[in-house]
Design a protein around this motif. Sequence first.
Motif, mmCIF file in Angstrom:
data_model
loop_
_atom_site.group_PDB
_atom_site.id
_atom_site.type_symbol
_atom_site.label_atom_id
_atom_site.label_comp_id
_atom_site.label_asym_id
_atom_site.label_seq_id
_atom_site.Cartn_x
_atom_site.Cartn_y
_atom_site.Cartn_z
ATOM 1 N N THR A 1 0.837 -1.187 0.000
ATOM 2 C CA THR A 1 0.000 0.000 0.000
ATOM 3 C C THR A 1 0.877 1.243 0.000
ATOM 4 O OG1 THR A 1 -1.719 -1.138 1.276
ATOM 5 C CG2 THR A 1 -1.837 1.258 1.185
ATOM 6 N N ILE A 2 0.657 2.105 -0.978
ATOM 7 C CA ILE A 2 1.378 3.360 -1.042
ATOM 8 C C ILE A 2 0.487 4.454 -0.489
ATOM 9 C CG2 ILE A 2 0.638 3.842 -3.416
ATOM 10 C CD1 ILE A 2 3.409 5.138 -3.888
ATOM 11 N N SER A 3 1.086 5.383 0.235
ATOM 12 C CA SER A 3 0.335 6.505 0.791
ATOM 13 C C SER A 3 1.276 7.701 0.905
ATOM 14 C CB SER A 3 -0.253 6.140 2.157
ATOM 15 O OG SER A 3 0.774 5.837 3.085
ATOM 16 N N ARG A 4 0.693 8.853 1.184
ATOM 17 C CA ARG A 4 1.528 10.044 1.319
ATOM 18 C C ARG A 4 0.983 10.945 2.407
ATOM 19 N NH1 ARG A 4 1.529 12.438 -4.484
ATOM 20 N NH2 ARG A 4 2.996 13.914 -3.550
ATOM 21 N N ASP A 5 1.888 11.699 3.007
ATOM 22 C CA ASP A 5 1.538 12.721 3.985
ATOM 23 C C ASP A 5 2.126 14.018 3.457
ATOM 24 O OD1 ASP A 5 1.352 14.487 6.112
ATOM 25 O OD2 ASP A 5 1.748 12.948 7.621
ATOM 26 N N ASN A 6 1.297 14.824 2.829
ATOM 27 C CA ASN A 6 1.790 16.050 2.196
ATOM 28 C C ASN A 6 2.316 17.051 3.217
ATOM 29 O OD1 ASN A 6 1.300 15.152 -0.405
ATOM 30 N ND2 ASN A 6 -0.787 15.961 -0.423
ATOM 31 N N ALA A 7 1.775 17.024 4.404
ATOM 32 C CA ALA A 7 2.254 17.943 5.442
ATOM 33 C C ALA A 7 3.705 17.641 5.803
ATOM 34 C CB ALA A 7 1.379 17.854 6.673
ATOM 35 N N LYS A 8 4.086 16.366 5.664
ATOM 36 C CA LYS A 8 5.461 15.954 5.969
ATOM 37 C C LYS A 8 6.302 15.788 4.714
ATOM 38 C CE LYS A 8 4.231 13.543 10.243
ATOM 39 N NZ LYS A 8 4.260 12.249 10.987
ATOM 40 N N ASN A 9 5.685 16.007 3.552
ATOM 41 C CA ASN A 9 6.407 15.844 2.284
ATOM 42 C C ASN A 9 7.017 14.437 2.198
ATOM 43 O OD1 ASN A 9 6.726 17.297 -0.100
ATOM 44 N ND2 ASN A 9 8.790 17.989 0.420
ATOM 45 N N THR A 10 6.228 13.463 2.594
ATOM 46 C CA THR A 10 6.718 12.086 2.732
ATOM 47 C C THR A 10 5.739 11.114 2.083
ATOM 48 O OG1 THR A 10 7.873 12.612 4.796
ATOM 49 C CG2 THR A 10 7.371 10.295 4.398
ATOM 50 N N VAL A 11 6.296 10.102 1.449
ATOM 51 C CA VAL A 11 5.492 9.024 0.882
ATOM 52 C C VAL A 11 5.914 7.719 1.543
ATOM 53 C CG1 VAL A 11 7.066 8.598 -1.062
ATOM 54 C CG2 VAL A 11 4.656 7.994 -1.270
ATOM 55 N N TYR A 12 4.973 6.815 1.686
ATOM 56 C CA TYR A 12 5.207 5.562 2.400
ATOM 57 C C TYR A 12 4.874 4.364 1.512
ATOM 58 C CZ TYR A 12 4.822 8.793 6.322
ATOM 59 O OH TYR A 12 4.993 9.855 7.187
#
Length: 124
Positions: free
Chosen positions: A69-80
Amino acid sequence: QVQLTESGGGLVQAGGSLRLSCAASGRTFSSNAMGWFRQAPGKEREFVAAIRGLDGYTYYADSKKGRFTISRDNAKNTVYLQMNSLKPEDTAVYYCAARNSPYGSPNRDLYDYWGQGTQVTVSS
């Protein structure tokens, strides 16, 4: 200077899980597509998953659907990349990539920025 830094790799037993992170610096990527690729020894770099900018639509390589599963947290400028039910054949160096476009793609040649990679080793 744009930099993508992966973390979270390591050694895990088959059936286990890992979560990879990719932190971007130098600019904001909230509107840009981000992707994960992997490269096993002696093989070409292959597409794993991507997430579109703006709306977060996700794409997966067929063999990864349901386990990754790919996801992102734009507030942290990070993708998982959450990886479950890992198999020995998932062993590879995993790379994060970013495009100068909001649209994800399985084509590695369309990505403009790359991280240095993080090793994932799955033991049987």
